[in-house]
Design an enzyme around this catalytic site. Structure first.
Site, PDB file in Angstrom:
ATOM      1  N   SER A  11     -34.447  60.268  12.852  1.00  0.00           N
ATOM      2  CA  SER A  11     -35.469  61.187  12.339  1.00  0.00           C
ATOM      3  C   SER A  11     -34.960  62.619  12.262  1.00  0.00           C
ATOM      4  O   SER A  11     -35.679  63.565  12.564  1.00  0.00           O
ATOM      5  CB  SER A  11     -36.734  61.095  13.200  1.00  0.00           C
ATOM      6  OG  SER A  11     -36.419  61.364  14.560  1.00  0.00           O
ATOM      7  N   ALA A  14     -31.685  63.684   7.423  1.00  0.00           N
ATOM      8  CA  ALA A  14     -31.348  62.586   6.512  1.00  0.00           C
ATOM      9  C   ALA A  14     -32.459  61.536   6.517  1.00  0.00           C
ATOM     10  O   ALA A  14     -32.967  61.136   5.459  1.00  0.00           O
ATOM     11  CB  ALA A  14     -30.014  61.962   6.925  1.00  0.00           C
ATOM     12  N   GLY A  46     -26.980  78.093  11.778  1.00  0.00           N
ATOM     13  CA  GLY A  46     -26.500  78.924  10.655  1.00  0.00           C
ATOM     14  C   GLY A  46     -27.338  78.767   9.410  1.00  0.00           C
ATOM     15  O   GLY A  46     -27.834  79.746   8.842  1.00  0.00           O
ATOM     16  N   ASP A 220     -24.131  55.952  17.343  1.00  0.00           N
ATOM     17  CA  ASP A 220     -24.674  54.587  17.319  1.00  0.00           C
ATOM     18  C   ASP A 220     -24.578  53.940  15.934  1.00  0.00           C
ATOM     19  O   ASP A 220     -24.248  52.753  15.808  1.00  0.00           O
ATOM     20  CB  ASP A 220     -26.155  54.564  17.743  1.00  0.00           C
ATOM     21  CG  ASP A 220     -26.379  55.084  19.149  1.00  0.00           C
ATOM     22  OD1 ASP A 220     -25.396  55.440  19.814  1.00  0.00           O
ATOM     23  OD2 ASP A 220     -27.546  55.126  19.584  1.00  0.00           O
ATOM     24  N   HIS A 241     -16.242  73.203  16.921  1.00  0.00           N
ATOM     25  CA  HIS A 241     -16.797  74.527  16.587  1.00  0.00           C
ATOM     26  C   HIS A 241     -16.113  75.540  17.500  1.00  0.00           C
ATOM     27  O   HIS A 241     -16.016  75.313  18.707  1.00  0.00           O
ATOM     28  CB  HIS A 241     -18.313  74.533  16.801  1.00  0.00           C
ATOM     29  CG  HIS A 241     -18.990  75.674  16.114  1.00  0.00           C
ATOM     30  ND1 HIS A 241     -18.801  76.987  16.502  1.00  0.00           N
ATOM     31  CD2 HIS A 241     -19.839  75.723  15.066  1.00  0.00           C
ATOM     32  CE1 HIS A 241     -19.513  77.778  15.713  1.00  0.00           C
ATOM     33  NE2 HIS A 241     -20.154  77.031  14.831  1.00  0.00           N
ATOM     34  N   ARG A 287     -13.001  76.824  10.135  1.00  0.00           N
ATOM     35  CA  ARG A 287     -13.183  76.453  11.546  1.00  0.00           C
ATOM     36  C   ARG A 287     -11.981  75.819  12.210  1.00  0.00           C
ATOM     37  O   ARG A 287     -11.710  76.046  13.383  1.00  0.00           O
ATOM     38  CB  ARG A 287     -14.313  75.435  11.635  1.00  0.00           C
ATOM     39  CG  ARG A 287     -15.567  76.099  11.924  1.00  0.00           C
ATOM     40  CD  ARG A 287     -16.659  75.136  12.087  1.00  0.00           C
ATOM     41  NE  ARG A 287     -17.828  75.886  11.667  1.00  0.00           N
ATOM     42  CZ  ARG A 287     -19.001  75.380  11.489  1.00  0.00           C
ATOM     43  NH1 ARG A 287     -19.196  74.093  11.658  1.00  0.00           N
ATOM     44  NH2 ARG A 287     -19.995  76.134  11.131  1.00  0.00           N
ATOM     45  N   HIS A 348     -18.139  69.228  17.554  1.00  0.00           N
ATOM     46  CA  HIS A 348     -19.343  69.679  16.858  1.00  0.00           C
ATOM     47  C   HIS A 348     -19.797  68.720  15.765  1.00  0.00           C
ATOM     48  O   HIS A 348     -20.981  68.442  15.636  1.00  0.00           O
ATOM     49  CB  HIS A 348     -19.024  71.046  16.247  1.00  0.00           C
ATOM     50  CG  HIS A 348     -20.153  71.693  15.512  1.00  0.00           C
ATOM     51  ND1 HIS A 348     -21.318  72.068  16.133  1.00  0.00           N
ATOM     52  CD2 HIS A 348     -20.289  72.057  14.200  1.00  0.00           C
ATOM     53  CE1 HIS A 348     -22.129  72.641  15.250  1.00  0.00           C
ATOM     54  NE2 HIS A 348     -21.540  72.623  14.067  1.00  0.00           N
ATOM     55  N   ARG A 383     -15.029  70.015   7.274  1.00  0.00           N
ATOM     56  CA  ARG A 383     -16.299  70.385   6.611  1.00  0.00           C
ATOM     57  C   ARG A 383     -16.443  71.897   6.497  1.00  0.00           C
ATOM     58  O   ARG A 383     -16.229  72.632   7.467  1.00  0.00           O
ATOM     59  CB  ARG A 383     -17.465  69.840   7.428  1.00  0.00           C
ATOM     60  CG  ARG A 383     -18.819  70.241   6.899  1.00  0.00           C
ATOM     61  CD  ARG A 383     -19.893  69.714   7.797  1.00  0.00           C
ATOM     62  NE  ARG A 383     -19.822  70.351   9.095  1.00  0.00           N
ATOM     63  CZ  ARG A 383     -20.729  71.203   9.561  1.00  0.00           C
ATOM     64  NH1 ARG A 383     -21.785  71.521   8.845  1.00  0.00           N
ATOM     65  NH2 ARG A 383     -20.599  71.708  10.765  1.00  0.00           N
ATOM     66  N   SER A 388     -23.400  70.409   5.705  1.00  0.00           N
ATOM     67  CA  SER A 388     -23.892  69.070   6.094  1.00  0.00           C
ATOM     68  C   SER A 388     -25.383  68.912   5.853  1.00  0.00           C
ATOM     69  O   SER A 388     -25.827  67.837   5.428  1.00  0.00           O
ATOM     70  CB  SER A 388     -23.562  68.758   7.552  1.00  0.00           C
ATOM     71  OG  SER A 388     -23.767  69.881   8.345  1.00  0.00           O
TER      72      SER A 388
END
Ligand code: FAD
Ligand code: SIN
Length: 534
Positions: A11, A14, A46, A220, A241, A287, A348, A383, A388
């Site tokens: 939840s 996504a 952010g 998971d 991060h 990063r 991260h 990334r 994301s």
């Protein structure tokens, strides 16, 4: 058995976005292992990267994403996600999301969205709600879900494993039929079935000793998909991060990259700036570079942390722009308006995951994956900050459209076997579960962290294999608990990270191996892909 048209595992942004899109077409179960808001999404600070300003362009956002991704992004996926971002952001606003605004000329309506800046972005393009963007996203999406009579949320329900036709020995095409789910409060296992199952279970920061992620992030979905026969890719690319708060009582508190976007500077303990020796963008470099630089400076000097200093900005600005960071640091005795913040890198974000196409389809029919659990090709080897949340919004839309179009008839008359588990319960033995948790997280931090070597990877692989042997024994003999289920999953994900890292004989993006310190052109555009041998 509980039957639905769509099962959504997770939840966060996504799962909730997907559920809202499919709800007009059928009954939706959202299965989530803790409280409904508890997710990585809830802690996002952010913001969401999207092109909304006249000074920006899709071409620049695409270029920045490809540069950060170090040659491994899928350019068509990057282009689609970047170009569809603004429309999805508009939908989020229409659902009730409140982004921070700033004053604008009267002819432009007097207000415009305030845009933040983060590492690797050539323009200001991060939409945010002060420094609690994720909390505001969850609020808006959960309110919208509450207005949908077709959606039922099952809190404190943890998915154990996917139910697939192959496992039931039924068909030549492997099809997902749903999932076994452990009801933690009711203490029983249910079979949830549906023709469409979405994995939106997020990332795996908890595989590492130090992480910015909350406790739910145990990988998971990736572990379940792997056990179910789906392809998993690029797990070596774990993003660290650079700036997690360093304080003995602070667990996993992030100091947003937006602080560096607003002028925050990294310094050694003696006050010296050091990032100019590593990258022209200094403290706002991508990063992977900043995290490695901090790691290297800490190792050279023996320091336990570095400083992030933003004291040169006015106190009133900092309190208004970063209220959560300001308040949280104050609770630990640090006034960010007057003193530098002690920070260290921490695990991260998982760039790899369950392989999907741009529509969220995995290679198990009826199984979709979106968000941090998925590997779409957007992030490549590293990334770009704030991409994301954007990816989750755009891919949830595509996956929902595809799931509705492809949906097969409801699953009926299938003899799904009852869940079988052991019934032993021995508190002494359960202590071993928590020891194994600690051991995996520590060995991943020590051997499979920011800097790797072949030898360390080999050691990690051996120790993980031994631990997995032990876990297997507990798993089949003992009663189900969420700790045991998560332990099994973090062990699987640790194994996948190490195996992917061993498959890549080069350094690229977030994967840095001292035995191969440079990128190997033969590995550009090559993913590391793993599938369980049945
Ligand atoms: P999540 O939001 O993590 O949701 C996963 C859900 O799955 C949770 O509800 C969880 O309980 C549930 N779940 C997991 N396993 C099971 C199971 N077995 N059974 C049932 N339910 C399960 N990204 C950005 O773009 N911008 C940012 O500013 C930003 N800031 C961040 C700050 C922090 C501190 C962190 C940790 C991450 C940040 N990220 C940011 C990354 C981003 O928040 C995540 O990648 C994104 O929110 C993932 O969304 P998701 O829906 O895929 O997963
Ligand atoms: C941050 O606020 O620094 C996190 C942004 C991100 O992970 O995308």
């Amino acid at each position: 058995m509980k039957q639905f048209d769509f099962i959504v595992l997770g939840s966060g942004i996504a799962g909730l976005s997907f559920a809202l899109k499919v709800a007009p077409r059928g009954r939706v179960a959202i299965v989530t292992k803790k409280d409904r808001a508890e997710s990585n999404t809830n802690y996002a600070q952010g913001g969401i990267a999207a092109v909304t300003s006249k000074e920006d362009s899709f071409a620049l956002h695409v270029r920045d994403t490809l540069t950060a991704g170090a040659g491994l992004c899928k350019e068509n996926v990057v282009r689609t996600i970047v170009e569809e971002g603004p429309a999805r952001i508009q939908e989020l606003i229409e659902l009730g999301m409140k982004f921070s605004e700033r004053d604008a000329p009267a002819e432009d309506g007097g207000k415009e969205l305030d845009l933040g800046k983060e590492g690797g972005h050539s323009k200001r393009r991060i939409l945010h709600a002060k420094d609690v963007t994720g909390r505001e996203i969850e609020r808006a999406l959960l309110n919208a879900v509450a207005r949908q009579p077709n959606i039922q949320i099952f809190e404190n329900h943890i998915a154990i494993d996917l139910i697939t036709s192959q496992k039931l020995g039924r068909a030549d095409t492997n099809r997902c039929l749903g999932a076994y789910v452990f009801d933690k409060k009711g203490n029983r296992v249910w079979a949830f079935t549906a023709p469409v199952t979405l994995l939106a279970t997020g990332g795996c920061g908890k595989v590492y000793l130090y992480t910015t992620n909350p406790d739910i992030a145990t990988g998971d979905g990736v572990a379940m998909a792997y056990r179910g026969g789906a392809a998993i890719a690029d797990m070596e690319f774990v993003q660290f991060h650079p700036t997690c708060l360093y304080h003995p009582q602070a667990k996993s508190f992030l100091i947003s990259e937006a602080v560096r976007g607003e002028g925050g500077v990294l310094r050694m303990l003696d006050g010296r700036e050091f990032m100019d020796a590593y990258h022209p963008l200094k403290s706002l470099a991508p990063r992977d570079i900043v995290a490695r630089a901090i790691d290297s400076e800490m190792k050279k000097s023996g320091a336990e942390h570095v400083w992030l200093d933003i004291t040169h900005r006015p106190a009133q600005f900092l309190i208004g722009r970063f209220p959560n960071i300001h308040q949280t640091c104050l609770r630990y005795g640090i006034d960010i308006t007057r003193e530098p913040i002690p920070v260290v890198p921490a695990a991260h974000y998982q760039c790899g995951g369950v392989v999907t196409n741009g529509n969220g389809e995995t290679d198990i029919a009826g199984l979709y994956a979106v968000g941090e659990a998925a590997c779409t090709g957007l992030h490549g080897a590293n990334r770009l900050a704030s991409n994301s949340l954007l990816e989750a919004l755009v891919c949830a839309q595509h996956a929902a459209a595809r799931a509705i179009a492809n949906r097969q008839s409801p699953i009926v008359n299938l003899n799904i076997p009852l869940w079988q588990s052991g019934n032993a319960h021995n508190p002494d033995e359960m202590v071993v579960v928590s020891h194994n948790w600690d051991e995996i997280r520590r060995l991943m931090w020590d051997y499979v962290g920011i800097v790797r070597t072949n030898k360390r990877l080999e050691r990690a692989a051996k120790r993980i294999a031994n631990l997995q042997e032990e876990i297997r024994e507990y798993y089949w003999n003992f009663i189900v608990t969420s700790d045991l289920l998560e332990l099994r999953n973090i062990a699987t994900v640790a194994e996948l990270i190490v195996r992917c890292a061993q498959l890549r004989p080069e350094s690229r993006g977030l994967h840095y191996n001292l035995d191969y310190p440079h990128p190997n052109p033969a590995w550009a555009q090559r993913d590391t892909v793993l599938r369980k041998q049945s």
